[in-house]
Design a protein around this motif. Structure first.
Motif, PDB file in Angstrom:
ATOM      1  N   ASP A 444      10.667  32.893  19.822  1.00 13.64           N
ATOM      2  CA  ASP A 444      11.257  32.398  18.473  1.00 13.64           C
ATOM      3  C   ASP A 444      12.183  31.276  18.399  1.00 13.64           C
ATOM      4  O   ASP A 444      12.269  30.843  17.307  1.00 13.64           O
ATOM      5  N   GLN A 445      12.561  30.863  19.697  1.00 15.96           N
ATOM      6  CA  GLN A 445      13.643  29.638  19.720  1.00 15.96           C
ATOM      7  C   GLN A 445      12.881  28.382  20.186  1.00 15.96           C
ATOM      8  O   GLN A 445      13.506  27.329  19.828  1.00 15.96           O
ATOM      9  N   PHE A 446      11.619  28.614  20.748  1.00 16.40           N
ATOM     10  CA  PHE A 446      11.244  27.275  21.159  1.00 16.40           C
ATOM     11  C   PHE A 446       9.523  27.057  20.820  1.00 16.40           C
ATOM     12  O   PHE A 446       8.936  27.820  21.007  1.00 16.40           O
ATOM     13  N   SER A 447       9.241  25.901  20.399  1.00 17.70           N
ATOM     14  CA  SER A 447       8.098  25.497  19.802  1.00 17.70           C
ATOM     15  C   SER A 447       7.523  24.215  20.277  1.00 17.70           C
ATOM     16  O   SER A 447       8.387  23.119  20.378  1.00 17.70           O
ATOM     17  N   LEU A 448       6.277  23.842  20.584  1.00 14.72           N
ATOM     18  CA  LEU A 448       5.678  22.566  20.732  1.00 14.72           C
ATOM     19  C   LEU A 448       4.613  22.341  19.759  1.00 14.72           C
ATOM     20  O   LEU A 448       3.970  23.135  19.197  1.00 14.72           O
ATOM     21  N   VAL A 449       4.970  20.908  19.117  1.00 16.04           N
ATOM     22  CA  VAL A 449       4.034  20.611  18.152  1.00 16.04           C
ATOM     23  C   VAL A 449       3.373  19.218  18.422  1.00 16.04           C
ATOM     24  O   VAL A 449       4.016  18.419  19.080  1.00 16.04           O
ATOM     25  N   GLY A 450       2.004  19.051  18.315  1.00 17.64           N
ATOM     26  CA  GLY A 450       1.178  17.876  18.736  1.00 17.64           C
ATOM     27  C   GLY A 450       0.502  17.530  17.406  1.00 17.64           C
ATOM     28  O   GLY A 450      -0.103  18.436  16.505  1.00 17.64           O
ATOM     29  N   GLY A 451      -0.382  16.337  17.487  1.00 19.72           N
ATOM     30  CA  GLY A 451      -1.299  15.971  16.730  1.00 19.72           C
ATOM     31  C   GLY A 451      -2.004  14.777  17.140  1.00 19.72           C
ATOM     32  O   GLY A 451      -1.432  14.045  18.209  1.00 19.72           O
ATOM     33  N   ILE A 452      -3.344  14.781  16.936  1.00 17.37           N
ATOM     34  CA  ILE A 452      -4.152  13.449  17.247  1.00 17.37           C
ATOM     35  C   ILE A 452      -4.955  13.132  15.892  1.00 17.37           C
ATOM     36  O   ILE A 452      -5.237  13.945  15.286  1.00 17.37           O
ATOM     37  N   ARG A 453      -5.374  11.769  15.930  1.00 18.33           N
ATOM     38  CA  ARG A 453      -6.089  11.506  14.578  1.00 18.33           C
ATOM     39  C   ARG A 453      -7.241  10.085  15.027  1.00 18.33           C
ATOM     40  O   ARG A 453      -6.508   9.239  15.843  1.00 18.33           O
ATOM     41  N   HIS A 454      -8.404  10.293  14.936  1.00 16.11           N
ATOM     42  CA  HIS A 454      -9.359   9.114  15.044  1.00 16.11           C
ATOM     43  C   HIS A 454      -9.835   8.423  13.751  1.00 16.11           C
ATOM     44  O   HIS A 454     -10.312   9.359  12.780  1.00 16.11           O
ATOM     45  N   GLU A 455      -9.510   7.237  13.615  1.00 16.88           N
ATOM     46  CA  GLU A 455      -9.848   6.735  12.258  1.00 16.88           C
ATOM     47  C   GLU A 455     -11.005   5.389  12.649  1.00 16.88           C
ATOM     48  O   GLU A 455     -10.501   4.738  13.636  1.00 16.88           O
ATOM     49  N   GLU A 456     -11.747   5.289  11.903  1.00 13.68           N
ATOM     50  CA  GLU A 456     -12.829   4.290  11.688  1.00 13.68           C
ATOM     51  C   GLU A 456     -12.650   3.479  10.151  1.00 13.68           C
ATOM     52  O   GLU A 456     -12.649   4.236   9.188  1.00 13.68           O
ATOM     53  N   ASN A 457     -12.474   2.137  10.276  1.00  7.25           N
ATOM     54  CA  ASN A 457     -12.327   1.388   8.943  1.00  7.25           C
ATOM     55  C   ASN A 457     -13.178   0.280   9.005  1.00  7.25           C
ATOM     56  O   ASN A 457     -13.456  -0.372  10.162  1.00  7.25           O
ATOM     57  N   ARG A 458     -14.018   0.305   8.048  1.00  6.56           N
ATOM     58  CA  ARG A 458     -15.212  -0.690   7.938  1.00  6.56           C
ATOM     59  C   ARG A 458     -14.695  -1.648   6.764  1.00  6.56           C
ATOM     60  O   ARG A 458     -14.746  -1.213   5.652  1.00  6.56           O
ATOM     61  N   VAL A 459     -14.366  -2.862   6.908  1.00  3.20           N
ATOM     62  CA  VAL A 459     -13.837  -3.902   5.926  1.00  3.20           C
ATOM     63  C   VAL A 459     -15.121  -5.086   5.768  1.00  3.20           C
ATOM     64  O   VAL A 459     -15.597  -5.659   6.568  1.00  3.20           O
ATOM     65  N   GLY A 460     -15.397  -5.090   4.292  1.00  2.00           N
ATOM     66  CA  GLY A 460     -16.260  -5.963   4.044  1.00  2.00           C
ATOM     67  C   GLY A 460     -15.736  -7.051   3.098  1.00  2.00           C
ATOM     68  O   GLY A 460     -14.901  -6.442   1.898  1.00  2.00           O
ATOM     69  N   ARG A 461     -16.022  -8.473   3.101  1.00  2.00           N
ATOM     70  CA  ARG A 461     -15.541  -9.334   1.938  1.00  2.00           C
ATOM     71  C   ARG A 461     -16.529 -10.349   1.686  1.00  2.00           C
ATOM     72  O   ARG A 461     -17.028 -10.913   2.666  1.00  2.00           O
ATOM     73  N   TRP A 462     -16.643 -10.693   0.619  1.00  2.00           N
ATOM     74  CA  TRP A 462     -17.498 -11.956   0.015  1.00  2.00           C
ATOM     75  C   TRP A 462     -16.941 -12.872  -0.859  1.00  2.00           C
ATOM     76  O   TRP A 462     -16.094 -12.264  -1.798  1.00  2.00           O
ATOM     77  N   ASN A 463     -17.191 -14.126  -0.710  1.00  2.00           N
ATOM     78  CA  ASN A 463     -16.550 -14.990  -1.520  1.00  2.00           C
ATOM     79  C   ASN A 463     -17.663 -15.229  -2.704  1.00  2.00           C
ATOM     80  O   ASN A 463     -18.945 -15.589  -2.492  1.00  2.00           O
ATOM     81  N   TRP A 464     -17.226 -15.392  -3.938  1.00  2.00           N
ATOM     82  CA  TRP A 464     -18.149 -15.578  -4.947  1.00  2.00           C
ATOM     83  C   TRP A 464     -18.788 -16.948  -4.583  1.00  2.00           C
ATOM     84  O   TRP A 464     -17.940 -17.996  -4.569  1.00  2.00           O
ATOM     85  N   VAL A 465     -20.023 -17.414  -5.125  1.00  2.00           N
ATOM     86  CA  VAL A 465     -20.532 -18.759  -5.072  1.00  2.00           C
ATOM     87  C   VAL A 465     -20.871 -19.089  -6.604  1.00  2.00           C
ATOM     88  O   VAL A 465     -21.355 -18.414  -7.198  1.00  2.00           O
ATOM     89  N   TYR A 466     -20.346 -20.209  -7.201  1.00  2.00           N
ATOM     90  CA  TYR A 466     -20.510 -20.743  -8.343  1.00  2.00           C
ATOM     91  C   TYR A 466     -21.383 -21.764  -8.496  1.00  2.00           C
ATOM     92  O   TYR A 466     -21.760 -22.603  -7.501  1.00  2.00           O
ATOM     93  N   ASP A 467     -22.065 -22.131  -9.347  1.00  2.00           N
ATOM     94  CA  ASP A 467     -22.840 -23.405  -9.767  1.00  2.00           C
ATOM     95  C   ASP A 467     -22.073 -24.642  -9.639  1.00  2.00           C
ATOM     96  O   ASP A 467     -21.143 -24.675  -9.511  1.00  2.00           O
ATOM     97  N   ALA A 468     -22.788 -25.896  -9.951  1.00  5.75           N
ATOM     98  CA  ALA A 468     -22.184 -27.048  -9.607  1.00  5.75           C
ATOM     99  C   ALA A 468     -20.974 -27.354 -10.864  1.00  5.75           C
ATOM    100  O   ALA A 468     -20.110 -28.022 -10.283  1.00  5.75           O
ATOM    101  N   ALA A 469     -21.210 -26.707 -11.815  1.00  5.38           N
ATOM    102  CA  ALA A 469     -20.111 -26.836 -12.853  1.00  5.38           C
ATOM    103  C   ALA A 469     -19.050 -25.822 -12.561  1.00  5.38           C
ATOM    104  O   ALA A 469     -17.908 -26.154 -13.379  1.00  5.38           O
ATOM    105  N   GLY A 470     -19.112 -24.828 -11.681  1.00  4.09           N
ATOM    106  CA  GLY A 470     -18.029 -24.101 -11.469  1.00  4.09           C
ATOM    107  C   GLY A 470     -17.634 -22.964 -12.395  1.00  4.09           C
ATOM    108  O   GLY A 470     -16.628 -22.417 -12.504  1.00  4.09           O
ATOM    109  N   THR A 471     -18.799 -22.630 -13.325  1.00  4.03           N
ATOM    110  CA  THR A 471     -18.541 -21.604 -14.166  1.00  4.03           C
ATOM    111  C   THR A 471     -19.321 -20.303 -14.103  1.00  4.03           C
ATOM    112  O   THR A 471     -18.895 -19.540 -14.798  1.00  4.03           O
ATOM    113  N   THR A 472     -20.572 -20.476 -13.394  1.00  2.71           N
ATOM    114  CA  THR A 472     -21.322 -19.436 -13.353  1.00  2.71           C
ATOM    115  C   THR A 472     -21.499 -18.829 -11.774  1.00  2.71           C
ATOM    116  O   THR A 472     -21.968 -19.695 -10.992  1.00  2.71           O
TER     117      THR A 472
END
Length: 727
Positions: A444-472
């Motif tokens: 009633d007086q003593f307890s143990l608390v624990g935890g564990i976590r495994h996480e996977e992150n997948r990050v994607g990034r793309w830059n937009w490419v424009y035409d010569a005029a830089g508008t499309t």
């Protein structure tokens, strides 16, 4: 945003007019018809703290520091923003500015949204480009819980310094409740809000809140307005099963004020009302979040919970953001500009749009069992999956805007944008995690608390490419791993273990060791230049020991914690002009304490404070310096009195110690102390008139900064009056 103010005022006044002579909560009518206050403050230590653990433990039983700021206290103090309310907790200070949407905190020597994770109703909010803009208003808050120290085991990456969890008011099956407020104050500041909730038959209950705020602000062209709407519907066909559908909307147009430049290194109070932004500046944050939560008690010892959510955010900035005073030699003291001595140099015309979608699901199964010898065990196994997309637009390729204006009496001019806010890149971030928590109650007086976590992150990034005029847009190209691949995979495993000893039911002593991971920058906008690096992992850790308890027959409570928190694998440049490496270490060690007292004759006291030593231990020649934006001392004090039948009063003091704005500790921001006063009078059993004086002594102070010598000043002395109804 166009809002029909007359309609909002009429709605609020209608609710006030409906107030009937019933007895308000926490009050009763005596024999002589007087209102007698009988309510007591909630004793939060004995309540469950879901931010500290998902095992339904009370805060007293949790081997960590968890503090609570109640929604009722937030509204009675007149806090105007979430950041004002959260920084009432011990060791939490404001690190927000207009560039990060204002919702950023410093906790235990670590600051920013990459180290202090933010949750809404227990579900994490992913920042992008260092920005979070939700939630926008404290009206519908039930409570705010702050878990100090690492929490990656519970909530994932980005929680080394701590976690801030905003918990909204929800449906109830007890009785119909109506709250309303109509307020007006200095700087033409006004507020109208209505909240209603209660049962809809035997199986349904609801809650709905609307809040609107507007102000002219304390600087020129400092107008702001904010609309927040929340609604929740709960379906509970039995005592063991419930489904809650919730939607929250916010449209925030904050003051377009990026700070006041120092004059010769000092604050010149004669220009505190000046706004050096352009006249057509824009800042707007619009968020909408929908969530469905299930709670199901499958049996006496098994329960299941799950939350699925969808959040959209659209943010827009269009401002001239950087200012400095030009010294006698024609240069700015910090070296960012030049011009005519005595004028203000302005630069950095930033136009940015964040278009964000975030959705996911988190859930768990919990088991409880009785072991031999009087021992018991609670085990929870859960999962967390999220998907985040961002379309990022800006006009950085347009002409760079820089000019100078007189220190006063100037024409603010217009924003220079020759190409428009063009989409520049898009990202997607996918995360999944599995985690487990366990509590072994040996006696009633003593307890143990624990935890564990495994996480996977997948990050994607793309830059937009424009035409010569830089508008499309004609396509996009990978922007990570040297352009050969659009994706970067990041993984981590974190864990914690703690012990709690309770020599009495109202006293706990605990120790804990925990690990955590932080992204380098913002996970959801991981840059190509950072793609070669990993998450800070394993070397992010904390030792903590503390004691907390109740006294004076439950009329008093206290907490005391000591800790050492270390973060390794920082970016640093080991040689001038050399390569950037993922090395270095920063740490903090300190003490946090809080006390809350309910005293005779209607008096009450709440106080908290922290003292810490935060350092760069190994970082590019800045060893021994204090990291930027970190105050090494802070405190809050509140005195309350409700000793008369209808009248109550409170005084609040907030102290924040000195900070630096650069790694070299060259630019120093002095400490400040702000005192607020408030008084309330119960006109009827259901109607209360309150007056709040903020910044009583009209302190000129920087509540946060934007750049080394650009202070964002706090609100000057202001008086706000509000009429509140509750029945």
């Amino acid at each position: 945003m166009q809002i029909d103010r007359n309609s909002l005022c009429s709605t609020s006044l209608l609710v006030l007019a409906l107030a009937v002579p019933s007895v308000a909560k926490a009050q009763e009518v005596g024999d002589n018809g007087r209102i007698v206050v009988t309510g007591t403050r909630e004793q939060v230590l004995t309540s469950e703290g879901p931010t500290g653990s998902r095992l339904d433990m009370s805060i007293l039983e949790t081997p960590a520091t968890v503090h609570v700021v109640t929604g009722e206290d937030i509204r009675q103090r007149g806090d105007l923003a979430i950041v004002d309310a959260v920084s009432r907790a011990p060791g939490v200070t404001n690190a927000g500015d207009p560039g990060n949407a204002g919702l950023t905190f410093s906790v235990r020597g670590f600051n920013g949204q990459g180290s202090v994770l933010q949750l809404y109703d227990g579900v994490r909010l992913f920042p992008n480009n260092g920005s979070i803009s939700f939630p926008s208003d404290p009206w519908n808050v039930e409570r705010v819980e702050v878990l100090s120290g690492p929490a990656s085991v519970l909530f994932g990456q980005g929680a080394l310094g701590g976690v801030v969890n905003v918990i909204p008011r929800g449906p109830n099956f007890d009785a119909l409740e109506v709250d309303a407020e109509l307020g007006y104050g200095s700087q033409d500041t006004w507020h109208a809000a209505v909240g209603v909730g209660g049962p809809l038959g035997e199986m349904f209950a609801f809650r709905a809140d609307v809040s609107y705020r507007a102000s002219d602000g304390f600087v020129d062209r400092g107008e702001s307005e904010n609309l927040a709407i929340s609604g929740a519907l709960e379906f509970a066909p039995s005592e063991t099963f419930s489904l809650t559908l919730r939607n929250d909307f916010g449209n925030n147009e904050p003051t377009r004020y990026f700070g006041t430049p120092l004059v010769d290194g000092e604050l010149d109070t004669s220009i505190r009302r000046e706004n050096y932004n352009v006249g057509d500046s824009t800042m707007r944050f619009r968020d909408n979040r929908t969530a469905l939560t299930m709670d199901w008690q499958l049996g006496e010892n098994v329960s299941v919970a799950n939350t699925a959510y969808y959040l959209t955010s659209n943010r827009k900035w269009r401002n001239l953001e950087t200012y400095c005073w030009i010294a006698a030699d024609g240069n700015c003291p910090n070296g960012i500009g030049f011009g005519t001595p005595g004028n203000i140099y302005r630069a950095d015309n930033f136009g940015i749009i964040h278009d964000v979608d975030q959705y996911g699901s988190q859930g768990h199964v919990a088991f409880s069992s009785t072991l031999g010898g009087g021992a018991s065990n609670q085990l929870l196994v859960g999962y967390d999956v999220n998907y985040f997309t961002l379309n990022y637009s800006h006009q950085f390729a347009s002409d760079y805007q820089e000019d100078e204006v007189a220190i006063t009496g100037f024409d603010p001019g217009l924003f220079l944008d020759t190409v428009g806010l063009i989409p520049r890149y898009h990202t997607d971030t996918r995360t999944w995690a599995i985690y487990a928590e366990d509590r072994l109650e040996i006696t009633d007086q003593f307890s143990l608390v624990g935890g564990i976590r495994h996480e996977e992150n997948r990050v994607g990034r793309w830059n937009w490419v424009y035409d010569a005029a830089g508008t499309t847009i004609i396509g996009d190209s990978p922007a990570l791993n040297g352009g050969a691949d659009a994706y970067k995979d990041l993984s981590s495993t974190t864990w914690r273990v703690g012990a709690v000893y309770q020599p009495a039911d109202d006293l706990s002593l605990y120790v804990q060791y925990s690990t955590a991971v932080d992204p380098l920058g913002t996970l959801t906008t991981f840059s190509g230049s950072a793609s070669q690096f990993q998450l800070t992992y394993a070397d992010g850790y904390q030792y903590e020991a503390g004691v907390k308890g109740l006294f004076l027959d439950g009329n008093g409570s206290f907490t005391l914690a000591a800790y050492r928190l270390v973060k390794n694998n920082l970016f640093t440049q080991t040689a001038p002009g050399g390569a950037i490496d993922q090395v270095g270490q920063r740490s903090s060690q300190g003490i946090e304490a809080s006390i809350d007292l309910q005293l005779p004759a209607g008096f009450g006291l709440s106080a908290n404070g922290t003292l810490l030593d935060a350092n760069f231990d190994d970082f590019a020649g800045f060893e021994g310096n204090t990291p930027p934006g970190v105050p090494e001392s802070s405190a809050n004090l509140e005195l309350r009195w409700a000793g008369m039948d209808r009248f109550s009063a409170r005084a609040n003091l907030r102290y924040v110690g000195r900070r630096f704005t650069d790694n070299a500790n060259t630019f120093r921001v002095p400490a400040f102390t702000v005192v607020d006063l408030g008084a309330s009078y119960n006109v009827t059993q259901n109607l209360t008139l309150s007056v709040t004086v903020q910044n009583l002594f009209d302190e000129d102070y920087a509540y946060t900064t934007y750049g080394n010598e650009q202070w964002i000043l706090g609100r000057p002395r202001s008086v706000d009056v509000a009429l509140r109804a509750s029945f």
